[in-house]
Design a protein around this motif. Structure first.
Motif, PDB file in Angstrom:
ATOM      1  N   MET A  93      35.089 -35.138  17.328  1.00  0.00           N
ATOM      2  CA  MET A  93      33.919 -34.380  17.751  1.00  0.00           C
ATOM      3  C   MET A  93      33.859 -33.035  17.047  1.00  0.00           C
ATOM      4  N   ASP A  94      33.878 -33.035  15.746  1.00  0.00           N
ATOM      5  CA  ASP A  94      33.856 -31.803  14.968  1.00  0.00           C
ATOM      6  C   ASP A  94      32.512 -31.091  15.019  1.00  0.00           C
ATOM      7  N   TYR A  95      31.518 -31.701  15.609  1.00  0.00           N
ATOM      8  CA  TYR A  95      30.191 -31.110  15.602  1.00  0.00           C
ATOM      9  C   TYR A  95      29.982 -30.123  16.741  1.00  0.00           C
ATOM     10  N   TRP A  96      30.951 -29.968  17.629  1.00  0.00           N
ATOM     11  CA  TRP A  96      30.811 -29.028  18.734  1.00  0.00           C
ATOM     12  C   TRP A  96      30.720 -27.607  18.216  1.00  0.00           C
ATOM     13  N   LYS A  97      29.924 -26.795  18.893  1.00  0.00           N
ATOM     14  CA  LYS A  97      29.844 -25.383  18.570  1.00  0.00           C
ATOM     15  C   LYS A  97      29.834 -24.580  19.860  1.00  0.00           C
ATOM     16  N   ASP A  98      29.951 -23.262  19.735  1.00  0.00           N
ATOM     17  CA  ASP A  98      30.026 -22.376  20.900  1.00  0.00           C
ATOM     18  C   ASP A  98      31.212 -22.760  21.781  1.00  0.00           C
ATOM     19  N   VAL A  99      32.392 -22.859  21.156  1.00  0.00           N
ATOM     20  CA  VAL A  99      33.571 -23.347  21.871  1.00  0.00           C
ATOM     21  C   VAL A  99      34.778 -22.429  21.715  1.00  0.00           C
ATOM     22  N   VAL A 100      35.683 -22.552  22.664  1.00  0.00           N
ATOM     23  CA  VAL A 100      37.039 -22.034  22.552  1.00  0.00           C
ATOM     24  C   VAL A 100      37.878 -23.277  22.283  1.00  0.00           C
ATOM     25  N   TYR A 101      38.748 -23.209  21.274  1.00  0.00           N
ATOM     26  CA  TYR A 101      39.471 -24.404  20.847  1.00  0.00           C
ATOM     27  C   TYR A 101      40.952 -24.109  20.647  1.00  0.00           C
ATOM     28  N   ALA A 102      41.735 -25.165  20.599  1.00  0.00           N
ATOM     29  CA  ALA A 102      43.174 -25.047  20.337  1.00  0.00           C
ATOM     30  C   ALA A 102      43.542 -26.007  19.217  1.00  0.00           C
ATOM     31  N   VAL A 103      44.356 -25.516  18.290  1.00  0.00           N
ATOM     32  CA  VAL A 103      44.904 -26.320  17.203  1.00  0.00           C
ATOM     33  C   VAL A 103      46.405 -26.059  17.189  1.00  0.00           C
ATOM     34  N   ARG A 104      47.193 -27.117  17.110  1.00  0.00           N
ATOM     35  CA  ARG A 104      48.654 -26.986  17.168  1.00  0.00           C
ATOM     36  C   ARG A 104      49.295 -27.154  15.792  1.00  0.00           C
ATOM     37  N   CYS A 105      50.435 -26.542  15.665  1.00  0.00           N
ATOM     38  CA  CYS A 105      51.304 -26.843  14.536  1.00  0.00           C
ATOM     39  C   CYS A 105      51.894 -28.215  14.839  1.00  0.00           C
ATOM     40  N   GLY A 106      51.733 -29.149  13.924  1.00  0.00           N
ATOM     41  CA  GLY A 106      52.231 -30.503  14.127  1.00  0.00           C
ATOM     42  C   GLY A 106      53.745 -30.600  14.095  1.00  0.00           C
ATOM     43  N   THR A 107      54.404 -29.545  13.653  1.00  0.00           N
ATOM     44  CA  THR A 107      55.859 -29.554  13.543  1.00  0.00           C
ATOM     45  C   THR A 107      56.529 -28.960  14.782  1.00  0.00           C
ATOM     46  N   CYS A 108      56.110 -27.759  15.173  1.00  0.00           N
ATOM     47  CA  CYS A 108      56.786 -27.070  16.283  1.00  0.00           C
ATOM     48  C   CYS A 108      55.964 -27.021  17.566  1.00  0.00           C
ATOM     49  N   GLY A 109      54.670 -27.338  17.462  1.00  0.00           N
ATOM     50  CA  GLY A 109      53.830 -27.356  18.655  1.00  0.00           C
ATOM     51  C   GLY A 109      53.215 -26.033  19.044  1.00  0.00           C
ATOM     52  N   VAL A 110      53.481 -24.961  18.273  1.00  0.00           N
ATOM     53  CA  VAL A 110      52.844 -23.685  18.573  1.00  0.00           C
ATOM     54  C   VAL A 110      51.335 -23.895  18.550  1.00  0.00           C
ATOM     55  N   CYS A 111      50.667 -23.308  19.516  1.00  0.00           N
ATOM     56  CA  CYS A 111      49.239 -23.525  19.693  1.00  0.00           C
ATOM     57  C   CYS A 111      48.468 -22.284  19.250  1.00  0.00           C
ATOM     58  N   TYR A 112      47.490 -22.486  18.385  1.00  0.00           N
ATOM     59  CA  TYR A 112      46.592 -21.411  17.979  1.00  0.00           C
ATOM     60  C   TYR A 112      45.297 -21.580  18.756  1.00  0.00           C
ATOM     61  N   ILE A 113      44.861 -20.535  19.422  1.00  0.00           N
ATOM     62  CA  ILE A 113      43.623 -20.544  20.191  1.00  0.00           C
ATOM     63  C   ILE A 113      42.590 -19.733  19.422  1.00  0.00           C
ATOM     64  N   GLY A 114      41.396 -20.272  19.289  1.00  0.00           N
ATOM     65  CA  GLY A 114      40.327 -19.559  18.607  1.00  0.00           C
ATOM     66  C   GLY A 114      39.001 -19.814  19.277  1.00  0.00           C
TER      67      GLY A 114
END
Length: 94
Positions: free
Chosen positions: A1-22
């Motif tokens: 669902m890459d077409y979503w906009k106006d969102v708060v999202y989380a993307v993780r490091c696939g290695t250590c699991g650290v989560c980036y929030i944007g």
């Protein structure tokens, strides 16, 4: 669902699991592409690039985004982003 906009999202490091929030008012796919370009251009202001520089064997899991919230109002998105950052990464130095 890459077409979503106006969102708060989380993307993780696939290695250590650290989560980036944007947050973004753009479609997420456009924001993700900007972030990837920033990594390729070695921009230290990009949290993903900083994380990868400190952890050279890590990989960001760009395709498994989690949409945490939807908010059309920019200030509302910024507030929600801060709340999620503090809730999910209270002591993050990624």
């Amino acid at each position: 669902m890459d077409y979503w906009k106006d969102v708060v999202y989380a993307v993780r490091c696939g290695t250590c699991g650290v989560c980036y929030i944007g947050e973004t008012g753009q479609h997420f796919c456009d924001r993700r592409d900007q972030r990837k370009r920033n990594v390729n251009q070695k921009k230290w202001s990009n949290a993903f690039y900083s994380h990868l520089q400190k952890n050279d064997d890590h990989e960001i899991n760009w395709e498994e985004v989690v949409y945490l919230d939807k908010e059309k109002n920019w200030k509302g998105r910024k507030i929600k982003e801060a709340i999620y950052i503090n809730a999910l990464n209270p002591t993050s130095t990624a």
